[in-house]
Design a protein around this motif. Structure first.
Motif, PDB file in Angstrom:
ATOM      1  N   TYR A 170       0.837  -1.210   0.000  1.00  0.00           N
ATOM      2  CA  TYR A 170       0.000   0.000   0.000  1.00  0.00           C
ATOM      3  C   TYR A 170       0.870   1.258   0.000  1.00  0.00           C
ATOM      4  CZ  TYR A 170      -3.404   3.516   1.340  1.00  0.00           C
ATOM      5  OH  TYR A 170      -4.182   4.653   1.362  1.00  0.00           O
ATOM      6  N   ALA A 171       1.884   1.286   0.854  1.00  0.00           N
ATOM      7  CA  ALA A 171       2.750   2.464   0.945  1.00  0.00           C
ATOM      8  C   ALA A 171       3.479   2.717  -0.375  1.00  0.00           C
ATOM      9  CB  ALA A 171       3.759   2.283   2.074  1.00  0.00           C
ATOM     10  N   THR A 172       3.905   1.647  -1.037  1.00  0.00           N
ATOM     11  CA  THR A 172       4.589   1.794  -2.323  1.00  0.00           C
ATOM     12  C   THR A 172       3.641   2.371  -3.367  1.00  0.00           C
ATOM     13  OG1 THR A 172       6.047  -0.078  -1.821  1.00  0.00           O
ATOM     14  CG2 THR A 172       5.838   0.571  -4.135  1.00  0.00           C
ATOM     15  N   ALA A 173       2.423   1.823  -3.428  1.00  0.00           N
ATOM     16  CA  ALA A 173       1.437   2.323  -4.390  1.00  0.00           C
ATOM     17  C   ALA A 173       1.075   3.769  -4.090  1.00  0.00           C
ATOM     18  CB  ALA A 173       0.186   1.431  -4.365  1.00  0.00           C
ATOM     19  N   TRP A 174       0.934   4.103  -2.808  1.00  0.00           N
ATOM     20  CA  TRP A 174       0.603   5.475  -2.413  1.00  0.00           C
ATOM     21  C   TRP A 174       1.692   6.443  -2.887  1.00  0.00           C
ATOM     22  CZ3 TRP A 174       2.406   9.643   0.278  1.00  0.00           C
ATOM     23  CH2 TRP A 174       1.477  10.565   0.751  1.00  0.00           C
TER      24      TRP A 174
END
Length: 219
Positions: A34-38
């Motif tokens: 999630y953090a990478t996509a964000w």
């Protein structure tokens, strides 16, 4: 409140260690994904804001969003329309195509609400509606034949900044950007100006990226 938490703690301790480790591993991987996509979405938003359209196009394709919020037209949606109207007034878009079907959250047709807003702010130029699509991927797919039917060759796709990283990849993977000369316009709606990447739509976007990638729509 303390007792249920304590009970959950006792229940968790009864779970076999190997399962607890597996659960924490899955949770940790999910957080990293999630953090990478964000981060990717945020960087895409900054890039889109820094590179507005430079060439006039035959049409601006304004992508839908939730139609109403607290009984009024959703400012996250009307901000996209305002950007499309601004492009038309600046001579950068000959016509506007509003794309969005029935909103499952309030039962309104997004394209209809968008055109109503455009008329309310004084836009009287050519406008059309694509009233069936229920996703970004379908926004592009169902708008394509409508645009081609009137000889459109160049399109400016309009959406909020956080949305455009995924839109660009959907356009590339679906062939939309081969059917048309495509530019992108980031709409700095009031939602974006106030909250940036921490309002509901933007927080959900990384999950949409992961979902679309898992289905093979982005790459």
């Amino acid at each position: 409140m303390i007792r249920p938490v304590a009970a959950l703690g006792r229940l968790w301790r009864r779970v076999p260690r190997v399962l607890r480790v597996a659960a924490w591993t899955v949770f940790g991987v999910g957080v990293v994904v999630y953090a990478t996509a964000w981060t990717v979405v945020w960087q895409g938003a900054r890039e889109a804001l820094a590179n507005p359209p430079q060439r006039a196009a035959d049409a601006a394709l304004v992508l839908g969003n939730r139609a109403y919020l607290r009984g009024k037209p959703n400012p996250c949606l009307t901000g996209r329309v305002d950007e499309g109207v601004a492009l038309a007034r600046a001579g950068l878009a000959r016509e506007l195509l509003f794309s969005g079907g029935v909103d499952t959250e309030d039962g309104r047709i997004e394209a209809e609400v968008m055109e109503q807003h455009a008329r309310a702010v004084g836009h009287a130029g050519p406008m059309r509606q694509e009233r069936v699509s229920s996703s970004t991927r379908l926004n592009l797919a169902l708008s394509t034949p409508m645009l081609q039917a009137t000889g459109v060759r160049s399109v400016i796709v309009v959406s909020e900044p956080y949305h455009l990283w995924r839109v660009k990849r959907l356009a590339r993977n679906s062939g939309f950007d081969r059917a048309f000369d495509v530019q992108y316009a980031a709409a700095p709606s009031s939602c974006w100006r106030r909250w940036g990447m921490v309002f509901k739509g933007a927080l959900r976007e990384p999950l949409a990226v992961v979902n679309n990638a898992a289905h093979g729509y982005l790459f």
